[in-house]
Every structure is written in structure tokens, then in C-alpha cells.
Design a protein around this motif. Structure first.
Motif, mmCIF file in Angstrom:
data_model
loop_
_atom_site.group_PDB
_atom_site.id
_atom_site.type_symbol
_atom_site.label_atom_id
_atom_site.label_comp_id
_atom_site.label_asym_id
_atom_site.label_seq_id
_atom_site.Cartn_x
_atom_site.Cartn_y
_atom_site.Cartn_z
ATOM 1 N N VAL A 87 150.557 56.136 71.223
ATOM 2 C CA VAL A 87 151.255 57.261 70.603
ATOM 3 C C VAL A 87 151.383 58.404 71.596
ATOM 4 C CG1 VAL A 87 150.590 56.679 68.238
ATOM 5 C CG2 VAL A 87 149.117 58.140 69.607
ATOM 6 N N GLY A 88 152.351 59.194 71.334
ATOM 7 C CA GLY A 88 152.601 60.335 72.201
ATOM 8 C C GLY A 88 153.973 60.892 71.902
ATOM 9 N N SER A 89 154.203 62.100 72.349
ATOM 10 C CA SER A 89 155.494 62.720 72.078
ATOM 11 C C SER A 89 156.556 62.143 73.015
ATOM 12 C CB SER A 89 155.375 64.234 72.259
ATOM 13 O OG SER A 89 154.799 64.510 73.515
ATOM 14 N N ASN A 90 157.802 62.546 72.821
ATOM 15 C CA ASN A 90 158.885 62.066 73.683
ATOM 16 C C ASN A 90 158.615 62.453 75.138
ATOM 17 O OD1 ASN A 90 160.356 60.971 71.615
ATOM 18 N ND2 ASN A 90 161.497 62.859 71.201
ATOM 19 N N GLY A 91 158.839 61.493 76.038
ATOM 20 C CA GLY A 91 158.638 61.786 77.464
ATOM 21 C C GLY A 91 157.199 61.693 77.900
ATOM 22 N N ALA A 92 156.330 61.210 76.989
ATOM 23 C CA ALA A 92 154.911 61.115 77.356
ATOM 24 C C ALA A 92 154.655 59.955 78.319
ATOM 25 C CB ALA A 92 154.062 60.963 76.115
ATOM 26 N N GLY A 93 155.568 59.003 78.349
ATOM 27 C CA GLY A 93 155.403 57.866 79.257
ATOM 28 C C GLY A 93 155.136 56.557 78.532
ATOM 29 N N LYS A 94 155.391 56.527 77.221
ATOM 30 C CA LYS A 94 155.085 55.322 76.437
ATOM 31 C C LYS A 94 155.933 54.119 76.886
ATOM 32 C CE LYS A 94 156.096 57.080 72.378
ATOM 33 N NZ LYS A 94 156.566 58.420 72.758
ATOM 34 N N SER A 95 157.245 54.344 76.976
ATOM 35 C CA SER A 95 158.127 53.224 77.349
ATOM 36 C C SER A 95 157.846 52.748 78.774
ATOM 37 C CB SER A 95 159.594 53.638 77.226
ATOM 38 O OG SER A 95 159.920 53.842 75.882
ATOM 39 N N THR A 96 157.567 53.695 79.640
ATOM 40 C CA THR A 96 157.245 53.309 81.025
ATOM 41 C C THR A 96 156.020 52.409 81.045
ATOM 42 O OG1 THR A 96 158.137 55.416 81.813
ATOM 43 C CG2 THR A 96 156.693 54.223 83.308
ATOM 44 N N LEU A 97 155.026 52.796 80.268
ATOM 45 C CA LEU A 97 153.786 52.024 80.252
ATOM 46 C C LEU A 97 154.028 50.625 79.676
ATOM 47 C CD1 LEU A 97 150.390 53.544 79.374
ATOM 48 C CD2 LEU A 97 150.971 51.329 78.464
ATOM 49 N N ILE A 98 154.812 50.571 78.600
ATOM 50 C CA ILE A 98 155.136 49.269 77.989
ATOM 51 C C ILE A 98 155.886 48.387 78.987
ATOM 52 C CG2 ILE A 98 156.701 48.192 76.324
ATOM 53 C CD1 ILE A 98 154.672 49.112 74.593
ATOM 54 N N ARG A 99 156.866 48.976 79.681
ATOM 55 C CA ARG A 99 157.671 48.201 80.628
ATOM 56 C C ARG A 99 156.832 47.714 81.804
ATOM 57 N NH1 ARG A 99 163.042 48.423 80.634
ATOM 58 N NH2 ARG A 99 163.199 48.715 82.876
ATOM 59 N N MET A 100 155.797 48.463 82.113
ATOM 60 C CA MET A 100 154.897 48.010 83.194
ATOM 61 C C MET A 100 154.169 46.727 82.815
ATOM 62 S SD MET A 100 153.027 51.221 84.839
ATOM 63 C CE MET A 100 153.684 51.900 86.329
ATOM 64 N N ILE A 101 153.913 46.584 81.524
ATOM 65 C CA ILE A 101 153.154 45.403 81.076
ATOM 66 C C ILE A 101 153.970 44.130 81.302
ATOM 67 C CG2 ILE A 101 152.103 44.314 79.041
ATOM 68 C CD1 ILE A 101 151.509 47.190 78.051
#
Lengths: 563, 247
Positions: free
Chosen positions: B36-50
């Protein structure tokens, strides 16, 4: 179904409209000629090849510019990237689809053209049938261009720019490959080079597109990075083409006498036989087996100043010595240094005998050493047109106090008669020569004024005062070849030392004391200068300068020295 | 405890901008982890790294013990990934999509794909361009579940799904994946959904892990400076995660 076939099916599906368009478009090209009422423009023998080319170019324009840009612009590569097959397999499928379409369109275009010729009732010449030229490396040219268009589509910001970008990049990056089909005297392509060049060029295009698409675009990289990666790979992969061409050029402009391909074009030995000016090139640059074709590119001709005593040499500009391209005059051995100082006389192309040209007046004539004076032909033989002088030069001899002249060829019959004539160049007085027959040929002059004459298939020593003759012994002589035997030095023969005579590529020594000719040992020697009564400098097989002991035939390398 | 996902000191950048900074956490096998996190927190980046779609500038990302950057294909075969926006070709029919994916995944089950499509009320002959956003997410989720993944990655999956369908989809996820011992890693800013399904939580703020661990531990913790844990606490106190427990 495998991953690869799934990807290939997908590519074929997405490009189906383009492929269908090509299938419909290609037959329209010849049909257009019929519609316009000019079907005769199709009656060209090269039509099948042109059909294949049109097919190839059309496919590269329609499909090659879309395969990667469509994926990139629709962000489809992000979908492909997250699959286990990733972008590498996707690229392989695209490439396969493209090559299949190109080859298919080339064959289709060829078939359409052949069918057109059939309809026109024209028989295709067997020598240009497609199947027969299929083995030619030239076919790789359109394939390479098509692959570069494909590669450029991976770099260019839009697919529309891929076609011109691909052609420009192919011509810039693969510039050295143009030497394969543009005639160049310094780059004579070897059999394997077209295949290597075009294969390397095509591979560079394929790998560049792969790097741009499968490496450059992954991990959310920008398009500019993808373009940079692709261009870098392309530049690296075509660098062997440049390196090899640079190496070939280096071999043209740098030549070492110890190089096995070292080939001597021309040699001038100075009066003292201590120095020689050598013009050389590398084998394969225009020098034929007789050394008579010169390279047209001046960069491939190298000058050397050689010390004949020590064998030491140094490079020097080619134009430091006179260029003497007349094959006959090379055998004369008359060095430029023997001309009178300050006389600005040039042997130039007037190589028979001792004809020279006065550069100040641009008149051609003879330099009479005994009088130390230049006589212009126009003064002595005023009735002979300038263009016929060379005819006289062949049979003209300068004796201590007169010239002997004979007109040999019919087309110059306006001049002197076809009998031997004695001319005093000082007074212009003329008289017939009784001791010489019409068919005699003066082979040489002795220092005492007597002559060595070829007469009736034999060689005679003729006393000009009494008309007495002595026959000369000839070893394994061919009688009909006597007319082409001549004294190599064109100076009066010493009456007590060996003299050299040339007969085609062979050299014979004449011993005045024994009155006999003997052949020197075999080999392709060209006499450069007789240094003394015992030895002479020769050019051996266009490879080296040698000194030959005329009595024993023993050779000593002068340049380059034996290692 | 074996880790389904392990991040060790991961850093990511977009040009000069730092997207993730010193990110370290673990998600155990069989867990449901909410990112969880607000917009731009880096959630999608982290998911894509996986799944190896982004490359870490520093640190390591491991999935099932495999280093992602060296085992991209192997990792992708084990992971079902639903991106936040559909990236499937618009011209593809759902049937074509399934057929296209089938050879990529050895564990692909055509029967299950059809079953899921039916349960999500998706027409196999409909093209992606004709699907609504929610239908696209459902279609990608169906594909992700069909590969029987060891790890299911969901990037903002519920934003476009209507509330009724959301429960159906959630139930499908729980039945199809979580109950089979697989791990789920879901990035969302839907705190309600996170509270309902997750037993672990990773809170991202400005590209840094603010807090991570068991949901209960996070809720008991004293991290009051962040709005996200505060919101989660409020939600959990009011709804008590009945769906997760009830399932």
C-alpha cells in the motif's frame, strides 16, 4: 504449438493486410503497362530480376517499416516482455516473418515477371534465369538493404522514417561494401569478399535491430536509448568492414620491398650504376604478368631510391623520376642521366634508338654524342611528316660521322625510299649505301664503325669500308626472330668486351673476339644496364634487381637484398 | 520460513529521479501481502521488478529463491501477473489471448481458462478492444490464474471492477490461489481491499518502505506519522476483515 510458432502466427496475423496488399499490388505493376497501352516497356530481358527486386523493395517498404514500430507504438512490446518468451523470441518471430515475406515477395515478383514475358511471347534468355543467378552474391544486396530498413525501423522515431533512414544508414555504415560493385583499381574484390561483406552487413542489421528491440526497449527504457543501443551495435558490427577496407588501403599506400607481393614496375639505373630509381606496386594492382599495365591509382605506385652497392633503400616521391611507360623503350637502358645536362631533352615516348625531344622547342630529333649536338628530324628529314618519324627511328643508326636511315613500312612511303640511305646530319647530304641490302637490318654498330647486320636469316659482321662480311655463330637461333633482336644499350659495341642483346624476354651475350652469341641462363630477366664488360643489372621477374656475372650467369641480389 | 518474495536493499531510478530507495522486505510463501501507498510511492515499480520488467540499480530481488535478473523466464513462468492497465493487443479475442499464452506456460490449463472466463462472464470471442476496463482486468486475471502460479502479482486490480464483481473476483482469487497455498502480492491504494484480504502489509512512502510485517503487528505498532497505517487501522477496527476470515 510452441512459443515461437505462436509468436510467428501473431506476426503473420498482424501483417496480413500488408501481405495481402503486396500479393495484389505486384501483378498491378506489369498490368499498368498494359493499361497505359505501352506493354513494350516490359520486353526487357532483365524483367524477372527487376520483378524480384520490386518484390523485395515493396516488402521492405510495406512490412519492414511496420513490424517493430507497430509493436513499439502500440506498447505491445510491454505485453511480450512480461511473458516467459520475452522480447528475444518475439524478435526472432518478427525476423522470420520478415525474411519469409521478403523472399516470398521476391519469388512472387519474379514469377509475375516471367508470366508477363510468357504473355508477351518473349523467351527469357537462359543466361539470366533467376535460378542461375540465385548463387550470385549480388542477390544479397537487396536482402541487406531490406534488413537495414528493418533495423532502421527499430531506431527511427516513426515507421515512416524507417525506409529512408535504413537506406541512408546502409549506405553510410556499409560504405566499404560499395567497392565490391564500383570498379576500383585498388580494391579488386576476391571471390570470398562479396559474400563476407554482405553477410557481415546483413548480420549487423539483424543484430542491431535485435539489440534495439530486445535489449534497448526492455526494462522500461526510452526509445532514444533503444535507438542508441541499436546504432552502437550496428556501428560495432560493421567496423570489421571498415577495418578490412582500411587494411586493404593500407596495403596499397604502404609497401615494403620485403613484402612477398612486392612487384617492380619500372627501374632507372643511373649512369654510374650505383643508384637506381624503382617504381613498384603490390601484385594485383594492375600489373599484369608482363608488367605492362600500370595501376591507374597513383597512390598504389611507390618510389624507392636504391643504393645498388649496399642494397640500402629509401622511399622517395614517385615523380622524382621520369615515367617511362613505353614498353619498348624500357629495354633500351638509356638512363635519363645520360642526356646532356641542361639540354632538357626527354626520351619520353620516342624510345626507338636515341630519339629525344627538345622540351624548349618541343622538337623531336636525335642527340649525336660524337658531335654533342641535337639534330631535329624536321631539319634533317624535312620531307617526313612528324607522325611518321617513329617508323624511321626503328631502323635509324647514328654512326660517328653520319646517320643510316631506311624506310621500312609502306604507309610512310612519302618519305625516303625503302633502301638504306646515308645522311650527313650536318649538311643534309644524302647518298645510297652500297654495302647494305634492302632487307638488311642493322642490329648494332661497333665502336670502329663496322656493323652487326641481320641478313637472310643469319647474323653478319660487316666491314663498312670494304663490304667484307664474317658470319656470327648463333646458339639455338630462330632465324625468323632475328628481326626483333637488338642491342640493349644502343651504343656502339666495344670490339673487345661482351655486349648484351635482347630477344623477346631472353638475353644473349655477344663476344666480339669469338664472333658468337650465347644465351644467358633462363629466367624472366629484363636488362636494366650493362655496368661493365663482365656484369649487368637485371630486373628479375618484376621482383628484384640482380647483378649477373655475364660469363658464369651467377646472380647477386641487389634490391631487395636476400635476407 | 521460505520467502516467496525477497527484496534486499533495492534501489531503482527513472533517470535522475529515485523511484525506490533501500527497499528490503520478505513475503513468505502462502501469504497475502498488500503493498500500500499513495500515488507515486513506487508500488508499480516494485511489482514490475518482481517479474523483471524493471532493473534494480542496486540490491537484489528474489522470487522463490531465484534471483530475478538472472532467471527472468523461470520466474515469469511461476508468476501470474496482472498489470494495472491492460497491455494485451486490442485486436486479440479472449480465445486468441488464451491460445497465445498457452505455449508460454507449461502449467496452462485450457479447461480452467474457459471455466474462469465463464465465471467472470467473459465472452471468449470478444476482442480486447471491446472489453470494458474491468473486463480486461478480469480477462488478465483469468489468464494469470490459469497458469496455476506460485505467486500472483496484482497491480491495482480492483480499481476498474464494479463492487459486485469485485467480491466475486476476490472470492475467485481466494479459492483459486490462496487456498492452494500460493502467495499473493497485491499493490493497491484501496485500503479497504487490503484490509480484507491481506495478512501482511508493506507500506511504501516516497520510494521507501515505511513499515512492513504482519497486518496485526503493523496495526499494533506506533507508526502514527503515516496516513496509510492510520487508514488501515480505522478500516480494520470497523470491518474486522470478515471476508478474509470468513473464507
Amino acid at each position: 504449438m510452441t512459443v515461437y510458432t505462436a509468436l510467428l502466427r501473431k506476426e503473420c496475423y498482424t501483417q496480413r493486410s500488408g501481405i495481402l496488399g503486396l500479393l495484389l499490388l505486384l501483378p498491378c505493376v506489369p498490368a499498368l503497362a498494359f493499361i497505359l497501352g505501352k506493354p513494350e516497356i516490359l520486353d526487357v530481358d532483365l524483367l524477372p530480376i527487376m520483378g524480384a527486386m520490386v518484390g523485395c523493395v515493396s516488402a521492405s517498404f510495406v512490412i519492414g517499416t511496420r513490424l517493430i514500430p507497430d509493436e513499439r507504438e502500440g506498447n505491445g512490446y510491454r505485453f511480450l516482455e512480461r511473458l516467459p518468451g520475452n522480447l528475444h523470441r518475439a524478435y526472432l518471430a518478427k525476423l522470420t516473418c520478415y525474411v519469409l515475406v521478403i523472399v516470398g515477395c521476391a519469388i512472387y515478383g519474379n514469377l509475375v515477371a516471367q508470366l508477363t514475358l510468357e504473355l508477351r511471347g518473349k523467351v527469357l534468355p537462359s543466361e539470366i534465369r533467376f535460378s542461375e543467378i540465385a548463387s550470385s552474391a549480388a542477390l544479397l544486396i537487396p536482402l541487406c538493404c531490406a534488413l537495414w530498413i528493418f533495423a532502421a525501423s527499430a531506431w527511427a522515431p516513426s515507421g515512416a522514417l524507417a525506409f529512408p533512414t535504413g537506406l541512408i544508414c546502409a549506405s553510410v555504415l556499409c560504405w566499404p561494401a560499395h567497392y565490391l560493385f564500383v570498379r576500383s583499381d585498388w580494391f579488386v574484390a576476391r571471390a570470398w569478399e562479396p559474400w563476407a561483406f554482405y553477410s557481415l552487413s546483413g548480420s549487423a542489421a539483424v543484430l542491431s535491430a535485435w539489440a534495439s528491440f530486445a535489449i534497448g526497449l526492455r526494462h522500461s527504457s526510452s526509445r532514444s536509448r533503444a535507438a542508441l543501443v541499436g546504432l552502437t551495435v550496428a556501428a560495432l558490427l560493421v567496423s570489421p568492414l571498415w577495418a578490412w577496407t582500411a587494411y586493404r588501403w593500407h596495403r596499397v599506400v604502404h609497401l615494403d620491398p620485403s613484402d612477398p607481393e612486392f612487384a617492380i614496375l619500372s627501374v632507372q639505373v643511373d649512369e654510374n650504376s650505383s643508384m637506381a630509381f624503382v617504381q613498384a606496386t603490390r601484385e594485383g594492382f594492375g600489373l599484369d604478368d608482363k608488367g605492362r599495365d600500370w595501376p591507374s591509382n597513383p597512390a598504389s605506385i611507390h618510389g624507392f631510391r636504391v643504393d645498388l652497392e649496399s642494397g640500402a633503400w629509401e622511399s622517395c616521391p614517385v615523380d622524382t623520376m621520369a615515367l617511362d611507360r613505353n614498353s619498348d623503350s624500357r629495354n633500351l637502358g638509356v638512363a635519363a642521366a645520360s642526356l646532356p645536362p641542361g639540354a632538357t631533352l626527354s626520351q619520353s615516348r620516342y624510345g626507338f634508338g636515341r630519339a629525344v625531344r627538345d622540351e624548349s622547342s618541343r622538337r623531336i630529333g636525335m642527340y649525336d654524342e660524337s658531335r654533342a649536338r641535337f639534330y631535329a628530324f624536321a631539319d634533317v628529314l624535312s620531307e617526313v611528316e612528324e607522325r611518321y618519324w617513329f617508323v624511321f627511328l626503328f631502323n635509324m643508326r647514328v654512326l660517328p660521322d653520319h646517320w643510316l636511315v631506311r624506310n621500312e613500312w609502306e604507309f610512310s612511303s612519302r618519305g625516303t625510299s625503302d633502301v638504306w640511305t646515308r645522311i650527313d646530319p650536318g649538311t643534309g647530304e644524302r647518298s645510297s649505301v652500297k654495302y647494305l641490302n634492302d632487307d638488311d637490318r642493322i642490329v648494332a654498330i661497333f665502336e670502329d664503325g663496322n656493323l652487326l647486320v641481320a641478313r637472310a636469316g643469319g647474323m653478319l659482321r660487316l666491314d663498312v669500308t670494304s663490304g667484307d662480311t664474317q658470319s656470327v655463330e648463333l646458339e639455338e637461333w630462330r632465324e625468323n626472330a632475328l628481326s626483333v633482336m637488338f642491342h640493349t644499350q644502343r651504343t656502339p659495341i666495344s670490339v673487345d668486351s661482351l655486349s648484351l642483346f635482347a630477344h623477346y624476354e631472353n638475353i644473349a651475350t655477344f663476344d666480339p673476339s669469338k664472333n658468337e652469341f650465347r644465351w644467358l641462363p633462363g629466367g624472366n630477366y629484363r636488362l636494366l644496364k650493362q655496368t661493365d664488360s663482365e656484369s649487368a643489372v637485371f630486373l628479375d621477374e618484376h621482383k628484384r634487381l640482380v647483378r649477373m656475372d655475364l660469363r658464369t650467369g651467377e646472380l647477386t641480389a641487389l634490391f631487395p637484398k636476400d635476407s | 520460513m521460505k520467502a516467496a518474495i525477497q527484496f534486499v536493499g533495492v534501489e531503482a531510478r527513472y533517470g535522475k529521479k529515485r523511484a525506490l530507495s533501500d527497499v528490503s522486505f520478505e513475503a513468505p510463501v502462502g501469504s497475502v501481502t498488500a503493498l500500500v501507498g499513495s500515488n507515486g510511492a513506487g508500488k508499480s515499480t516494485l511489482i514490475r521488478m518482481i517479474v523483471g520488467l524493471e532493473r534494480a540499480r542496486a540490491g537484489k530481488v528474489l522470487v522463490g529463491g531465484l534471483l530475478v535478473e538472472r532467471n527472468e523466464a523461470a520466474v515469469r513462468r511461476r508468476v501470474g501477473y496482472v498489470p494495472d492497465q491492460s497491455d494485451v493487443y486490442p485486436w486479440m479475442k479472449l480465445r486468441d489471448y488464451f491460445d497465445f499464452l498457452r505455449p508460454h506456460y507449461p502449467s496452462w490449463s485450457p479447461g480452467l481458462a474457459q471455466e474462469l472466463a465463464h465465471s467472470y462472464e467473459l465472452d471468449l470471442n470478444q476482442r480486447f478492444r471491446d472489453f470494458s476496463r474491468g473486463q480486461k482486468t478480469k480477462a488478465m486475471l483469468a489468464a494469470a490464474l490459469t497458469i496455476k502460479p506460485e505467486l500472483l502479482l496484482l497491480d491495482e486490480p480492483f480499481g476498474a471492477i464494479d463492487p459486485v464483481a469485485k467480491d466475486e473476483v476476490l472470492r475467485g482469487i481466494i479459492e483459486g490461489v490462496i487456498d492452494n497455498g500460493c502467495s499473493v502480492f497485491v499493490a493497491t491504494h484501496d485500503l479497504e481491499m487490503a484490509a480484507r484480504i491481506a495478512d501482511r502489509v508493506v507500506v511504501l512512502e516516497g520510494g521507501r518502505v515505511r513499515v512492513s510485517g504482519l497486518m496485526e503487528d503493523v496495526l499494533r505498532s506506533d507508526v502514527e506519522c503515516s496516513q496509510v497505517p492510520r487508514g488501515l487501522k480505522a478500516l480494520i477496527k470497523s470491518e474486522s476483515r470478515e471476508l478474509r476470515v470468513g473464507a
